[in-house]
Write a protein that holds these residues in place. Structure first.
Motif, PDB file in Angstrom:
ATOM      1  N   LEU A 279       0.827  -1.212   0.000  1.00  0.00           N
ATOM      2  CA  LEU A 279       0.000   0.000   0.000  1.00  0.00           C
ATOM      3  C   LEU A 279       0.860   1.261   0.000  1.00  0.00           C
ATOM      4  N   VAL A 280       1.866   1.284   0.880  1.00  0.00           N
ATOM      5  CA  VAL A 280       2.632   2.510   1.072  1.00  0.00           C
ATOM      6  C   VAL A 280       3.668   2.686  -0.040  1.00  0.00           C
ATOM      7  N   VAL A 281       4.323   1.585  -0.436  1.00  0.00           N
ATOM      8  CA  VAL A 281       5.366   1.727  -1.439  1.00  0.00           C
ATOM      9  C   VAL A 281       4.768   1.751  -2.849  1.00  0.00           C
ATOM     10  N   LEU A 282       3.992   0.727  -3.168  1.00  0.00           N
ATOM     11  CA  LEU A 282       3.447   0.693  -4.530  1.00  0.00           C
ATOM     12  C   LEU A 282       2.279   1.652  -4.670  1.00  0.00           C
ATOM     13  N   GLY A 283       1.464   1.756  -3.614  1.00  0.00           N
ATOM     14  CA  GLY A 283       0.299   2.628  -3.685  1.00  0.00           C
ATOM     15  C   GLY A 283       0.621   4.062  -3.308  1.00  0.00           C
ATOM     16  N   GLN A 284       1.809   4.298  -2.770  1.00  0.00           N
ATOM     17  CA  GLN A 284       2.243   5.666  -2.433  1.00  0.00           C
ATOM     18  C   GLN A 284       1.262   6.358  -1.496  1.00  0.00           C
ATOM     19  N   SER A 285       0.640   5.561  -0.607  1.00  0.00           N
ATOM     20  CA  SER A 285      -0.417   6.137   0.233  1.00  0.00           C
ATOM     21  C   SER A 285       0.118   7.201   1.185  1.00  0.00           C
ATOM     22  N   GLY A 286       1.375   7.081   1.558  1.00  0.00           N
ATOM     23  CA  GLY A 286       1.926   8.053   2.512  1.00  0.00           C
ATOM     24  C   GLY A 286       2.020   9.442   1.928  1.00  0.00           C
ATOM     25  N   VAL A 287       2.684   9.551   0.785  1.00  0.00           N
ATOM     26  CA  VAL A 287       2.878  10.893   0.209  1.00  0.00           C
ATOM     27  C   VAL A 287       1.586  11.468  -0.328  1.00  0.00           C
ATOM     28  N   LEU A 288       0.653  10.592  -0.706  1.00  0.00           N
ATOM     29  CA  LEU A 288      -0.576  11.087  -1.327  1.00  0.00           C
ATOM     30  C   LEU A 288      -1.460  11.866  -0.363  1.00  0.00           C
ATOM     31  N   ARG A 289      -1.134  11.802   0.959  1.00  0.00           N
ATOM     32  CA  ARG A 289      -1.932  12.575   1.906  1.00  0.00           C
ATOM     33  C   ARG A 289      -1.762  14.074   1.667  1.00  0.00           C
ATOM     34  N   ASP A 290      -0.672  14.450   1.014  1.00  0.00           N
ATOM     35  CA  ASP A 290      -0.452  15.850   0.636  1.00  0.00           C
ATOM     36  C   ASP A 290      -0.605  15.864  -0.883  1.00  0.00           C
ATOM     37  N   PRO A 291      -1.788  16.169  -1.428  1.00  0.00           N
ATOM     38  CA  PRO A 291      -2.139  15.748  -2.804  1.00  0.00           C
ATOM     39  C   PRO A 291      -1.230  16.254  -3.931  1.00  0.00           C
ATOM     40  N   ILE A 292      -0.858  17.534  -3.946  1.00  0.00           N
ATOM     41  CA  ILE A 292      -0.150  18.019  -5.135  1.00  0.00           C
ATOM     42  C   ILE A 292       1.259  17.440  -5.250  1.00  0.00           C
ATOM     43  N   PRO A 293       2.126  17.674  -4.231  1.00  0.00           N
ATOM     44  CA  PRO A 293       3.417  16.996  -4.347  1.00  0.00           C
ATOM     45  C   PRO A 293       3.244  15.477  -4.305  1.00  0.00           C
ATOM     46  N   GLY A 294       2.180  14.997  -3.683  1.00  0.00           N
ATOM     47  CA  GLY A 294       1.922  13.567  -3.589  1.00  0.00           C
ATOM     48  C   GLY A 294       1.710  12.945  -4.957  1.00  0.00           C
ATOM     49  N   LEU A 295       0.860  13.582  -5.763  1.00  0.00           N
ATOM     50  CA  LEU A 295       0.607  13.054  -7.103  1.00  0.00           C
ATOM     51  C   LEU A 295       1.872  13.125  -7.955  1.00  0.00           C
ATOM     52  N   ALA A 296       2.580  14.227  -7.829  1.00  0.00           N
ATOM     53  CA  ALA A 296       3.822  14.367  -8.591  1.00  0.00           C
ATOM     54  C   ALA A 296       4.773  13.235  -8.217  1.00  0.00           C
ATOM     55  N   HIS A 297       4.802  12.931  -6.902  1.00  0.00           N
ATOM     56  CA  HIS A 297       5.678  11.855  -6.460  1.00  0.00           C
ATOM     57  C   HIS A 297       5.189  10.510  -6.967  1.00  0.00           C
ATOM     58  N   PHE A 298       3.870  10.337  -6.980  1.00  0.00           N
ATOM     59  CA  PHE A 298       3.284   9.087  -7.452  1.00  0.00           C
ATOM     60  C   PHE A 298       3.749   8.796  -8.875  1.00  0.00           C
ATOM     61  N   PHE A 299       3.667   9.809  -9.717  1.00  0.00           N
ATOM     62  CA  PHE A 299       4.051   9.594 -11.121  1.00  0.00           C
ATOM     63  C   PHE A 299       5.550   9.412 -11.262  1.00  0.00           C
ATOM     64  N   THR A 300       6.299  10.158 -10.478  1.00  0.00           N
ATOM     65  CA  THR A 300       7.752   9.994 -10.547  1.00  0.00           C
ATOM     66  C   THR A 300       8.137   8.580 -10.140  1.00  0.00           C
ATOM     67  N   PHE A 301       7.465   8.102  -9.070  1.00  0.00           N
ATOM     68  CA  PHE A 301       7.783   6.762  -8.589  1.00  0.00           C
ATOM     69  C   PHE A 301       7.481   5.709  -9.659  1.00  0.00           C
ATOM     70  N   TRP A 302       6.264   5.787 -10.188  1.00  0.00           N
ATOM     71  CA  TRP A 302       5.884   4.767 -11.176  1.00  0.00           C
ATOM     72  C   TRP A 302       6.651   4.956 -12.484  1.00  0.00           C
ATOM     73  N   GLY A 303       6.887   6.209 -12.830  1.00  0.00           N
ATOM     74  CA  GLY A 303       7.725   6.484 -13.995  1.00  0.00           C
ATOM     75  C   GLY A 303       9.081   5.850 -13.810  1.00  0.00           C
ATOM     76  N   PHE A 304       9.620   5.982 -12.639  1.00  0.00           N
ATOM     77  CA  PHE A 304      10.919   5.430 -12.314  1.00  0.00           C
ATOM     78  C   PHE A 304      10.910   3.917 -12.525  1.00  0.00           C
ATOM     79  N   ILE A 305       9.846   3.266 -12.041  1.00  0.00           N
ATOM     80  CA  ILE A 305       9.756   1.804 -12.171  1.00  0.00           C
ATOM     81  C   ILE A 305       9.721   1.409 -13.650  1.00  0.00           C
ATOM     82  N   ILE A 306       8.870   2.114 -14.418  1.00  0.00           N
ATOM     83  CA  ILE A 306       8.685   1.713 -15.826  1.00  0.00           C
ATOM     84  C   ILE A 306       9.935   2.035 -16.641  1.00  0.00           C
ATOM     85  N   ILE A 307      10.550   3.191 -16.279  1.00  0.00           N
ATOM     86  CA  ILE A 307      11.767   3.558 -17.008  1.00  0.00           C
ATOM     87  C   ILE A 307      12.865   2.520 -16.764  1.00  0.00           C
TER      88      ILE A 307
END
Lengths: 323, 713, 261
Positions: free
Chosen positions: B61-89
């Motif tokens: 939940l926390v690592v793949l779902g990024q639930s921790g950072v998402l509690r602060d939505p704007i930087p949270g979403l940016a982090h979500f995409f960076t994280f998943w982008g990082f994985i796919i890249i």
């Protein structure tokens, strides 16, 4: 036969100290009071002591006593004790005299009773009243024949005038040993301050939120000044920025144990009580009769602190002037 | 494993060079990461393998779902995409690397859908990068500044990620151009055709140049990583996995006090490996600073700097800890830090100031908000322990607190014999008189001795009587739980008090882990027949928390309930008849830290207040798990607050902002702090501080005499 | 340097109202919580500070009292004192100032001290006479009411508290020094201190070890005697009065009655 009582008279600013005169007056009531005056100003002070009850004054005008603490005086009084046996040494409780009394007691194996608030002779027997703790008063004595020492609590007795009494003056001709010149006073420093520091003050007047606004705090300061005490404050008004932190009394802040604590407009939160409940006498003035401060007060006044304080300041001034 | 259209290395020489460079980079990375792991291995042991199933679930939940950072939505979403982008890249990268060996990823290596997805994420990440850059460069929230890694680390990272993306886009563009679309990618299909004019040969060269540029950037990033704040990228998953699953309100037990060599932490390696891993995992986002009551009122404490301070001190002393001389010392490339520090500062009183440690209220807001499960408070207390028990170095006003707790069993100079005086005339039995009582009311020192909180205790007695609860108090048998001592760092005193209280509670058979025979053996007359759980209730969240969550460390297991929960239960069971909505004053509720954040009680007090108040509960800006401390926790109630603004006044002002007339609380320390705070901001006329029990007790009076006017009117 | 500090165990002055047993006329010490005199904590802090600044010095705490006084000495050891001596003997019960000072002086004499610290007065007896009497028995100078102390060579210099400030007083060593209460911050023991206190040297002496006769000390040797114990003038339990315009007078009367003006 009248008891012979020696009183060591200290000199303050060229005059006999008030605490010494209190004791001298008491001695004169108990029996034949004889004063001992030592130090460079002794000769000028000695003649006035008759008026305060002394029948005789032993004088040794020597500056050594001014410079060297305790031992020269102990030697001189010891010397005198070799020649004469008074019934009692009745001394005031002061910084210097306490030290002298302790050594005299040890040197001559004299019984020693301190903090006396009263004393009398029942026939041959001395009875000394000493308050003990908050609840008890004990009556003590020296259980043997011969000289004893009693130290009297300051202000236990009042100074009295014995009009017309002339004291016989005896100049002592002792030679002070050089071995007694050990504790040398190098310097005397007067610490200038507007009043006593909170921790040292024997009277504290303290203010709280009941004063209403910061401008009213001056009433607390004025009362403290006329009583010769220090002003204090609760955390609430320090927090509110009326006063600097150094005024704060309480669990946080300073812990004080003055003889008298006057709480003005203070409700008495436990954090405040923790810092002052050791005071000997507590007077509280507060509008709210249920305020917890009244639970520790010896005298509680339910009323408006802003009305009472100005009246009290005037009343204290008036009575002080009469003393 | 189809070969790529164009060999990126141009043959075996290039591939050999690539292999050498790749292995070299990997080795350097391995050494640098190895140094960090070695440091953890040198730290104290601690078992973090309990609750395995929950650990795995939360990890996802926390690592793949990024639930921790998402509690602060704007930087949270940016982090979500960076994280998943990082994985796919990473998959794209693997594909490019396999190209050097004339291969590609199976299934997705030449799949256009994957290629398109990859590029979409490249674009997402690019947008995120812009968001990050704006935040870091223009908005510049204070909490982002980093003392440890300097002002540039953040930008270097952003720059490196940008370079990775840029080179990838160029590889794709020229790969498309050189292969005329055979090497398909979304970005290549947009930009590649524009470069057909350069000719295939040139495009192949450019493709290879950018392939190398991309690979080298990525490898550079890898080598840079262990020494940068982006270490979190590797450490966070572990940190989340190994987070604390014990009760949140329990500080770790300091075992074997009689035989220990050290008490608490004065050197970084005295922390457990998990406490040190926290430092690696810290992303330096500074969310903790934004919620900290000390930071917010101008104290020298910044929770983030505590975590980074521990990390800094650990790295400062890395050679000493590993043992000198060591491999990492000899190979500068393998060392995560270059030796710049001439003089190594001590951890406590050097890297981390004592004032910072003493400023903490242990409110737990930092731990609550941390997206990567860092544990700030235990570290602060560990360092306080060293100051108190090893150095005897603490604010002087605390000395009398310690002495009083030890001698008198309460924080004041009051004989503990007087503990039941408040209850005189209220008809409250002592446990000694009513050993079969179902409920033990643990009054606590504040309820027993503080005039203000005695009113709360009296109100609670009224409620218990109205509900016909069979209860008793301990009176002089009760002592301070030791909570303030423990949180100030005096573990010894806490253990002393805890053992004493556990003995008393066990003697009345409250220990749930105790067998019936043991209870009977104690001979206090409890009949041993009762099977109902016997409950301890208390109005003090600090007593509540330490008895419930910390006494088990010393073998004392009890059912402890906070009075707000107990009252709510009585109402729901119909044991209290209360006039709904009797209180018409506007009311706000303050969540005490040790009821709310540490024990998750948010709803029960609100439910009670909502029933009684016609306006319900008006929330403050910061409420529930974001509640802002009163300033009294962590032993702060017993210390001076000399620096900055007052925490209690700050919170009272928040209550005033709601225009409430009543500030309801459920903690004697909150009440004390707020009473002072209200006086401090001179708002006595506007705001009343009341315990929830006082409001309920008044409701009972109201119910008894319905004719009287409403309270507060 | 060999430094000594005389300490006393007393009923906790903060929670226990000190009481005299009407039968024995002695301080009630049973059933009450006993502590190291808080004044002595200050004095110990002063002595430790001096010991540490001098270096190469040993600090010994010495106490006269019943077996329970061990606890007070353990506390002193936990605070950082190096060694402890307890003088305990049934014959010492009921000692007055002279008996106490004579006993302590006899024990100190065996040790050839360079400096002896005492509190200005104990918090329960508050006679303040014992240090001076010890000094006299040992034939040493006494530096009293010190709020600061420094040692230079074979001399000690103190700042001696006075009504209006302080005096700078010097004396040759060895000497007895009394520390004014509150002049130093008491030391809260560290864990290391608490643990090592159990292992530090601790000796116990009886009267015969000191070569004293039981007739010289205790009740037998007392040069003062309590005749009777009475109730203090009942401290009017919280008189609460509503102000009717005469509050100032009521307060002023109270002040005058208690000699506070």
């Amino acid at each position: 036969m009248a008891k012979t009582i020696w009183v060591l008279v200290e000199i303050e600013d060229g005059r006999p100290a008030r605490s010494s005169l209190e004791v001298l007056s008491k001695a004169a009531h108990l029996g034949r009071a004889e004063a001992i005056v030592l130090g460079s100003a002794a000769a000028t002070v000695a003649p006035s002591l008759g008026e305060f009850g002394a029948e005789k004054v032993y004088v040794h005008a020597d500056p050594t006593y001014d410079t060297y603490l305790t031992l020269p005086a102990v030697d001189t009084i010891s010397d005198l004790l070799q020649r004469q046996q008074p019934d009692l040494l009745l001394f005031p409780t002061t910084y210097d005299v306490r030290d002298i009394a302790a050594r005299l007691s040890a040197r001559h194996n004299l019984g020693l009773i301190t903090d006396a608030t009263d004393l009398r002779y029942e026939g041959e027997h001395l009875e000394v009243t000493v308050p003990w703790g908050g609840e008890n008063v004990v009556v003590a004595t020296h259980p043997y024949q011969g000289t004893g020492i009693v130290l009297a609590r300051p202000k236990a007795f009042s100074v009295e005038r014995f009009e017309g009494r002339q004291a016989e003056i005896e100049q002592l001709s002792v030679t002070l040993r050089s071995e007694s010149q050990q504790m040398k006073i190098l310097d005397r420093v007067e610490v200038q301050s507007d009043g006593p520091a909170l921790e040292d003050a024997s009277i504290i007047v303290s203010g709280g939120r009941g004063l209403g606004k910061p401008e009213n705090y001056h009433l607390v300061e004025e009362l403290a000044t006329v009583l010769g005490g220090a002003p204090g404050a609760t955390r609430a008004i320090v927090d509110a920025g009326w006063l600097p932190y150094s005024y704060q009394i309480g669990q946080t802040g300073k812990t004080v144990k003055p003889t008298l604590y006057i709480a003005c407009g203070i409700s008495g939160a436990i954090q405040h009580l923790a810092g002052m409940k050791g005071s000997k006498y507590i007077i509280a003035i507060n509008k709210d009769e249920h305020a917890p401060i009244f639970s520790v007060a010896d005298l509680g006044i339910v009323g408006d602190v802003l009305t009472i304080l100005p009246q009290l300041i005037e009343e204290v001034k008036r009575r002080k002037a009469q003393l | 494993m189809a070969p790529p259209a164009i060999s990126p290395t141009g043959g075996w020489i290039g591939t050999t060079i690539f292999v050498l460079v790749f292995l070299a980079a990997l080795t350097v990375f391995g050494l640098r990461a190895g140094q960090l792991v070695t440091l953890l291995a040198k730290a104290r042991r601690e078992d973090r393998t309990d609750h395995l199933e929950e650990r795995i679930g939360d990890f996802l939940l926390v690592v793949l779902g990024q639930s921790g950072v998402l509690r602060d939505p704007i930087p949270g979403l940016a982090h979500f995409f960076t994280f998943w982008g990082f994985i796919i890249i990473q998959f794209g990268l693997l594909n490019l690397i396999l190209g050097a060996f004339n291969g590609s990823l199976p299934l997705i290596g030449h799949d256009h859908t994957f290629a398109a997805l990859l590029d979409l994420f490249v674009l997402f990440v690019l947008v995120s990068l812009i968001v990050f850059a704006i935040r870091r460069g223009i908005v510049r929230p204070r909490q982002l500044s980093s003392r440890l890694h300097g002002p540039w680390d953040g930008f270097i990272i952003l720059g490196l990620i940008f370079l990775v993306l840029l080179t990838l886009a160029l590889v794709e563009t020229f790969g498309f151009a050189a292969s005329h679309g055979e090497e398909w990618s979304l970005i290549g299909s947009w930009l590649g055709p524009s470069f057909y004019g350069l000719g295939t040969a040139t495009n192949v060269v450019l493709y290879r140049v950018f392939w190398w540029a991309h690979i080298l950037t990525v490898l550079g990033f890898l080598v840079y990583l262990p020494g940068s704040k982006h270490l979190h990228l590797m450490a966070t998953p572990f940190n989340v996995f190994f987070r604390n699953y014990g009760p949140r309100g329990a500080l770790p037990l300091l075992e074997n006090l009689e035989e220990r060599e050290d008490y608490g932490v004065s050197k970084a390696e005295q922390f457990t490996w998990k406490q040190l891993l926290d430092g690696y995992a810290c992303t330096e986002c500074g969310r903790c600073n934004t919620v900290c009551p000390a930071t917010n009122t101008g104290k020298p404490l910044l929770p983030k700097e505590i975590i980074l301070g521990v990390k800094e001190s650990l790295l400062d002393r890395r050679h000493e800890i590993v043992g000198e001389p060591n491999l990492f010392q000899k190979l500068p490339l393998a060392d995560v830090r270059s030796n710049g520090h001439e003089e190594i500062q001590p951890l406590v009183g050097g890297v981390i100031s004592k004032e910072a440690l003493w400023a903490c209220t242990t409110c737990g807001a930092c731990m609550e908000i941390c997206p990567v499960s860092i544990e700030h408070v235990p570290k602060i207390v560990d360092m306080r322990r060293s100051l108190v028990m090893e150095e005897s170095d603490f604010p002087p006003e605390v000395t009398s607190l310690f002495n009083n707790i030890e001698r008198n069993g309460n924080p004041w100079e009051i004989s503990n014999d007087r503990r039941a005086e408040w209850a005189a005339g209220l008809g409250v039995p002592l446990m000694a008189e009513n050993p079969d009582a179902e409920v033990l009311y643990w009054v606590g020192c504040m309820g027993s001795f503080d005039q203000r909180n005695r009113k709360v205790a009296t109100a609670l007695v009224k409620i218990l009587k109205a509900a016909r609860v069979n209860f008793a108090i301990l009176g002089p048998e009760e002592s301070c739980t030791g909570d303030p001592a423990r949180r100030i760092g005096n573990e010894y005193l806490w253990q002393m008090m805890a053992q004493q209280n556990i003995e008393v509670l066990n003697s009345y058979g409250f220990n749930t882990a105790q067998t019936e025979s043991e209870t009977a053996h104690n001979g206090h007359g409890h009949n041993g027949q009762t099977t109902r759980p016997r409950t301890i209730i208390t109005a003090c969240p600090h007593c509540f928390n330490t008895i419930k969550n910390e006494y088990p460390q010393l073998g004392g297991h009890y059912e402890v309930i906070h009075h707000s929960v107990f009252i709510d239960r009585l109402i729901r069971e119909g044991r209290l008849q209360l006039p709904a909505g009797f209180d018409q004053r506007k009311l706000t509720y303050h969540d005490p830290c040790y009821v709310g954040r540490y024990n998750g009680v948010y709803d029960e007090p609100r439910r009670v207040l909502t029933v009684l108040n016609s306006n319900g509960v008006t929330e403050m800006r910061r409420n529930r798990n974001k509640s802002f401390c009163c300033g009294g926790g962590g032993g702060r109630a017993w210390m001076e607050e000399r620096l900055g603004k007052r925490v209690n006044q700050t919170r009272v002002n928040e209550a005033l902002e709601t225009e409430a007339e009543v500030l309801a609380a459920a903690c004697p320390f909150c009440i004390m702090m707020f009473e002072d705070g209200v006086k401090g901001v001179e708002a006595e006329e506007r705001l009343q501080v009341e315990d929830i029990a006082e409001i309920v007790a008044r409701a009972l009076e109201e119910a008894a005499t319905p004719a009287t006017a409403h309270a507060g009117q | 340097m060999k430094i000594f500090v005389c300490v006393k165990q007393i009923p906790d002055p903060n929670t226990v109202e000190s009481k005299l047993d009407p039968a024995t006329k002695r301080l009630v010490r049973t059933g009450v919580s006993l502590v190291l005199d808080p004044g002595d904590e200050t004095t110990i802090a002063a002595a430790i500070k001096l010991r540490d600044s001098l270096g190469n010095s040993e600090l010994t705490a010495i106490s006269m009292g019943p077996a329970s006084a061990q606890e007070a000495l353990r506390r002193a050891l936990a605070m950082g004192v190096d060694r402890a001596i307890l003088i305990s003997d049934p014959a010492l019960a009921g000692s007055d100032v002279l008996g106490t000072a004579r006993t302590l002086a006899a024990a100190l004499k065996r040790e050839n001290p360079d400096l002896i610290f005492c509190s200005t007065e104990s918090t329960d007896g508050y006679t303040g006479m014992v240090p001076g009497a010890i000094a006299e028995f040992l034939g040493l100078p006494q530096l009293t009411f010190a709020r600061e102390i420094t040692v230079e060579g074979s001399k000690a210099v103190i700042k001696r508290v006075t009504q209006t400030g302080y005096e700078v007083v010097e004396s040759p060593l060895p000497a007895v020094v009394t520390i004014a209460s509150g002049s130093f911050e008491a030391i809260y023991p560290t864990m290391k201190g608490i643990m090592s206190a159990r292992k530090k040297p601790f000796s116990q002496l009886s009267l015969s070890d000191l070569g004293l006769e039981s007739s010289q000390v205790g009740e037998a040797g007392a040069r003062e005697q309590i005749l009777s114990i009475g109730k203090a003038e009942a401290r009017a339990a919280g008189q609460i009065i509503k102000d009717e315009g005469n509050a100032a007078e009521i307060i002023a009367d109270f002040l005058q009655r208690h000699q506070l003006l």
